[in-house]
Design an enzyme around this catalytic site. Sequence first.
Site, PDB file in Angstrom:
ATOM      1  N   ASP A 195       0.835  -1.197   0.000  1.00 54.92           N
ATOM      2  CA  ASP A 195       0.000   0.000   0.000  1.00 54.92           C
ATOM      3  C   ASP A 195       0.874   1.253   0.000  1.00 54.92           C
ATOM      4  O   ASP A 195       1.889   1.328   0.703  1.00 54.92           O
ATOM      5  CB  ASP A 195      -0.885  -0.025   1.248  1.00 54.92           C
ATOM      6  CG  ASP A 195      -1.904   1.091   1.270  1.00 54.92           C
ATOM      7  OD1 ASP A 195      -2.774   1.110   0.393  1.00 54.92           O
ATOM      8  OD2 ASP A 195      -1.826   1.942   2.181  1.00 54.92           O
ATOM      9  N   GLU A 207      14.783 -14.397  -0.810  1.00 55.01           N
ATOM     10  CA  GLU A 207      15.214 -15.549  -0.024  1.00 55.01           C
ATOM     11  C   GLU A 207      14.212 -16.692  -0.134  1.00 55.01           C
ATOM     12  O   GLU A 207      14.529 -17.839   0.217  1.00 55.01           O
ATOM     13  CB  GLU A 207      15.375 -15.152   1.446  1.00 55.01           C
ATOM     14  CG  GLU A 207      16.509 -14.180   1.724  1.00 55.01           C
ATOM     15  CD  GLU A 207      16.583 -13.808   3.195  1.00 55.01           C
ATOM     16  OE1 GLU A 207      16.033 -14.578   4.021  1.00 55.01           O
ATOM     17  OE2 GLU A 207      17.160 -12.753   3.524  1.00 55.01           O
TER      18      GLU A 207
END
Length: 551
Positions: free
Chosen positions: A214, A274
């Site tokens: 957002d 990751e």
Amino acid sequence: MNVQNTVELSKSTKAVSDWWRGGVIYQIYPRSFQDSNGDGIGDLKGITQRLDYIASLGVDAIWISPFFKSPMKDFGYDVSDYRDVDPMFGSLEDFREMLDRAHDKGLKVMIDLVLSHTSDQHPWFGESRASRDNPKSDWYVWADPKPDGTPPNNWLSIFGGSAWQWDPRRLQYYLHNFLTSQPDLNFHSPDVQDALLDVARFWLDMGVDGFRLDTINFYFHDKQLRDNPALPIEARNASIAPAVNPYNHQDHLYSKSQPENITFLERLRALTDEFEGRACLGEVGDAQRGLEIMGEYTSGDKRMHMCYAFEFLEKRALTATYAKQVFDQLQAKAGDAWPCWAFSNHDVQRHASRWGLDDAAIRQHTVLMMCLRGSACLYQGEELGLHEADVPFEMLQDPYGIEFWPEFKGRDGCRTPMVWAAQDEQSGFSTGEPWLPVSAAQSEKAVDRLEADRQSMLHHYRRAIALRRAHPALASGVQSEMRQVGSVLMFQRENASESVFCAFNLGAEAKRVDLPEGNWRVLGQDLGGVDGEGSVTLRPAQFCLMVRDEG
């Protein structure tokens, strides 16, 4: 391609790490999607109940608007606990069940992270406002008043008035770009960045497939707190805030979109990388430099995977001239940007109403979105051809609409409950009184009615999405420079194995256009496109899709 094949194709792409590139994302506003317990508010169990329906659309992923603990002053976009589910939506266990079920059906799950600000009920803010020397004293944006007691600068809130609120505890102002109950975090503090990255890791560890971020360009503010300059009247653009809001009078050079943001986005991307196959989608809120910022934030492979700006979410109609202008600007400012296009979402009037589209035009616009370079976001109910619901003032919930009524009616009209069964109580959304009224006009287009009609808008959306999936050139191929012939927008999408020609008449009169040289055959006849030999005449709201026949 039938619905079952679409679902199987979705499952087969589950492990692809770049699923997001050209993917179709279905946005769920959880308060209004499906209520499972009769309290009138949609919840996570309700989403789980409807996963078969979502999978049947053929989309790649769902994006769920905030469901975190919150006092709900801005309906979840004011977070008081990033690591837990608000009881009105269920529990963490409900989320885990929904996540597992979605993955079983080949659906990715993206959650809406609101990092630029928290609720004033968040424990971080409670500690920060307690004194000027506590461990979290700099976690929010605090500033002394001017000598006359007025706010430190001229920054404005999107929700109206000054972006600064006086706090009698610290005898300072704090920054809030939105409601006064949504204080902005201070991203210049390394501790704040680390804490928010820990939040992201918490959800990645749980198995979410990515984040919709957002107000991604609001993270940092100018440390010098310089005044924003005024915008001349001719430069004002009401795409971010309604025209009646003085927010549009400023060029927000210093209150957002600061250069330091890039470093944080690279840290967030490194964390995301990751984990296999995760993606970040950023919301860029800037009326003057949205496309430029989109390019900056998605450039290379160390920042965001994709971003969306507001060019196709504003009031201005999607004409051939405007579409070409947007893509020309995108190419000039950010040729390697990866956009994500949306015509509707939880913050704007539904595009069927905003652009005054009839059913034929809605169908055409749907196919156009599936042909544009970039990813795509669909908003719940869009696939039913829903127009904006009418919510009377006395039933409004949105503080934004209440503030600027009646010139701006707020966001409740696009947030009314999803309509599932036309004859059921509350159209199948809930057995209780819903938080916003179910629209009687929308109920006429409930899912059960459209499922029974193979020529309905719902089935058209399925066919359009399936077409995109069946032709990788449409999902992730390169796009030629757009051409405009009168009201007709034309371009080609290509990859190593195919070339697709796309033409859309976005005007009110028929127009004849020439096809490119080569042997072409019609594509997607069941979508309503037309064929031609050498040239084609397109009536208003018609389109033509063709694939080059290399044989």
